[in-house]
Write an enzyme that holds these catalytic residues in place. Sequence first.
Site, PDB file in Angstrom:
ATOM      1  N   TYR A  91       0.851  -1.189   0.000  1.00 28.94           N
ATOM      2  CA  TYR A  91       0.000   0.000   0.000  1.00 28.94           C
ATOM      3  C   TYR A  91       0.884   1.234   0.000  1.00 28.94           C
ATOM      4  O   TYR A  91       1.893   1.274  -0.688  1.00 28.94           O
ATOM      5  CB  TYR A  91      -0.995  -0.054   1.178  1.00 28.94           C
ATOM      6  N   LYS A 164      -6.208  -1.568  -0.480  1.00 34.57           N
ATOM      7  CA  LYS A 164      -6.962  -1.354   0.760  1.00 34.57           C
ATOM      8  C   LYS A 164      -7.611  -2.657   1.212  1.00 34.57           C
ATOM      9  O   LYS A 164      -7.601  -3.003   2.405  1.00 34.57           O
ATOM     10  CB  LYS A 164      -8.036  -0.292   0.520  1.00 34.57           C
ATOM     11  N   GLU A 235     -12.736   5.718  -1.045  1.00 30.73           N
ATOM     12  CA  GLU A 235     -11.307   5.983  -0.884  1.00 30.73           C
ATOM     13  C   GLU A 235     -10.807   6.943  -1.958  1.00 30.73           C
ATOM     14  O   GLU A 235     -11.084   6.782  -3.150  1.00 30.73           O
ATOM     15  CB  GLU A 235     -10.517   4.666  -0.989  1.00 30.73           C
ATOM     16  N   ASP A 236     -10.081   7.964  -1.520  1.00 28.47           N
ATOM     17  CA  ASP A 236      -9.355   8.876  -2.411  1.00 28.47           C
ATOM     18  C   ASP A 236     -10.254   9.611  -3.413  1.00 28.47           C
ATOM     19  O   ASP A 236      -9.883   9.802  -4.573  1.00 28.47           O
ATOM     20  CB  ASP A 236      -8.228   8.140  -3.135  1.00 28.47           C
ATOM     21  N   ASP A 259     -10.567   8.519   4.217  1.00 30.00           N
ATOM     22  CA  ASP A 259      -9.809   9.772   4.190  1.00 30.00           C
ATOM     23  C   ASP A 259     -10.381  10.785   5.176  1.00 30.00           C
ATOM     24  O   ASP A 259      -9.638  11.543   5.800  1.00 30.00           O
ATOM     25  CB  ASP A 259      -9.815  10.364   2.781  1.00 30.00           C
ATOM     26  N   ALA A 292      -6.193  22.234   4.814  1.00 30.04           N
ATOM     27  CA  ALA A 292      -7.650  22.129   4.987  1.00 30.04           C
ATOM     28  C   ALA A 292      -8.302  21.395   3.823  1.00 30.04           C
ATOM     29  O   ALA A 292      -9.292  21.850   3.260  1.00 30.04           O
ATOM     30  CB  ALA A 292      -8.253  23.528   5.145  1.00 30.04           C
ATOM     31  N   GLY A 293      -7.733  20.242   3.472  1.00 27.90           N
ATOM     32  CA  GLY A 293      -8.343  19.391   2.458  1.00 27.90           C
ATOM     33  C   GLY A 293      -9.226  18.341   3.097  1.00 27.90           C
ATOM     34  O   GLY A 293      -9.742  18.514   4.203  1.00 27.90           O
ATOM     35  N   ALA A 295      -8.533  15.313   4.369  1.00 23.81           N
ATOM     36  CA  ALA A 295      -8.032  14.749   5.623  1.00 23.81           C
ATOM     37  C   ALA A 295      -8.119  15.769   6.753  1.00 23.81           C
ATOM     38  O   ALA A 295      -8.584  15.468   7.861  1.00 23.81           O
ATOM     39  CB  ALA A 295      -6.603  14.262   5.444  1.00 23.81           C
ATOM     40  N   ASN A 407       2.609  12.593   4.760  1.00 21.91           N
ATOM     41  CA  ASN A 407       3.561  11.597   4.303  1.00 21.91           C
ATOM     42  C   ASN A 407       3.624  11.660   2.785  1.00 21.91           C
ATOM     43  O   ASN A 407       2.743  12.218   2.138  1.00 21.91           O
ATOM     44  CB  ASN A 407       3.160  10.199   4.821  1.00 21.91           C
ATOM     45  N   ASN A 452      -3.657   4.743   9.462  1.00 19.04           N
ATOM     46  CA  ASN A 452      -5.070   4.365   9.433  1.00 19.04           C
ATOM     47  C   ASN A 452      -5.280   2.861   9.535  1.00 19.04           C
ATOM     48  O   ASN A 452      -6.362   2.408   9.913  1.00 19.04           O
ATOM     49  CB  ASN A 452      -5.731   4.880   8.157  1.00 19.04           C
TER      50      ASN A 452
END
Length: 550
Positions: A91, A164, A235-236, A259, A292-293, A295, A407, A452
């Site tokens: 991953y 995932k 996801e994403d 997320d 401030a996205g 996540a 990361n 996570n």
Amino acid sequence: MTARPAALTDPLRNRGTAFTLEQRASLGLTGRLPAAVETLDQQAARAYAQLERYETDLEKYIYLDQLHDRNEVLYFRVLVDHLTELLPVVYDPTVGEAIEKWSQDYRRSRAVYLSIDRPQDVRASFQTLGLGPDDVDLIVCSDAQQILGIGDWGVNGTDISIGKLAVYTAAAGIDPARVVAVNLDVGTDNRRLLDDPAYLGNRHPRVTGKAYDEFVASYLATASDLFPRALLHFEDFGPGNARRILVENAARYRIFNDDLQGTGAITLAAVISALKVTGQTFAEQRLLVYGAGTAGTGIADQIHSAMMRAGLSAEDATARVWLVDVDGLVTDDMSQLPDYQSVYARRAADVADWERRDGRIDLLTAVRRAQPTILIGTSTDHGAFTREVVEAMCDAADRPVVLPMSNPTERIEAQPADVLAWSRGKALVAVGIPVDPVRYDGAVFEIGQANNALLYPGLGLGVVAAGATQLTDGMLRAAAEAVAGQVDPTALGASLLPPVSDLRTSSAIVAAAVAAAAVADGVATIERDNTVRDLQDSMWRPVYAEPPTV
């Protein structure tokens, strides 16, 4: 010409050299395998030895992907035996590199591909799986608009869903025969992909607006109708869609966005541990999120809810949250604020006298003026948490909580060793990457990784075990508390989070808490003990079933 026996082509049934002579005869495999009959232990030892011969993580990823396509039991045996080592390979971060080359390196389809150009095919696409309403526990889907730190990758992002699901199985024992990966192909705005002759997805810009919303709605309705017991993991997705889809559908479907909710909950776990050290409550905290996205706002949502549970009104809790993004402190006079930011936008009049640089209120000014007790980074702005920022945090709190979560390493806001040094050992630190212990002032500080994977596999197992009809805030909170409860953070240098080294035990602990919360919240359809031991016993394990299926 004789066709290759199905037992060798189906990765869920294939056991290769572990087929006994009797099994080979009964399955039509006589003469199709070498003479040696191996145990799974022997196969796993050889596979890991082969893996070690590859030099790069991408080469290891490809080897494991090919093993996954041949023999799922052997693949998961290797993964479970070396989970801490191989999580970054199967991953994040290696999957990002694999995604960039996915179309060129295309090997085998393991997913359901739903095209916005053919919305009439959504139901038929799922029906090709031949699975009934009780056969699926988990579906992970992505439209691949915001893949990790690399952005929009269209159909190439399929491996996000597959990776995932692999973690769900390895960490929490979700049966790989009962999961489905889905790519929602709505086009891509990635010019590199659109100009690439090898690209396998829809060759047009991303579809937005009503057509996009109707396509997502069709996916949700169809997946829920065909597989009514399945947890629908998103996801994403891009920040403009992720929060809106979740908010609009959470009460209707069994839906989870890692997320937003997973990142928020694992960060909440770190803060819960930190407050055990400070002896404070959430009602006493002031939060600043840098980045401030999807996540960052998901984290803000989780901590905002915790503040309300601690006694604050919604208005008072909101007043204790600040967001800083690329354009500086988020204020209500900014044009075209997305809804997920506008919730926490500060009144421009209230900060009119704050210092501005290049027309914006930067991170350092925001920290000095807002005086947060918790600083969280989800910005991917490497080095943004400078000495001055950390020292300003120490002026605002005796034991500031500093969580640089971005990361990979080259994008982290600050290294924990620097945060500890600049705060003179006062800061309570966790990060989003694996790091070695830090020695400071004669003490060793274990730095927890807010991965996570400590939370979402167990959360998924808990939902399945309870047959939960929804994922409630109480279940998310229970998951965060269960993660935090696995460590004692009060000793000098203790980690705020448990290690990733025993995810199956950790996942069972989380699952038990989530299942209990589902019962308490009235959304469970299956009520049983769901103790940690019971859940561990129920986990799928990478062993060959006896007898093999024909």
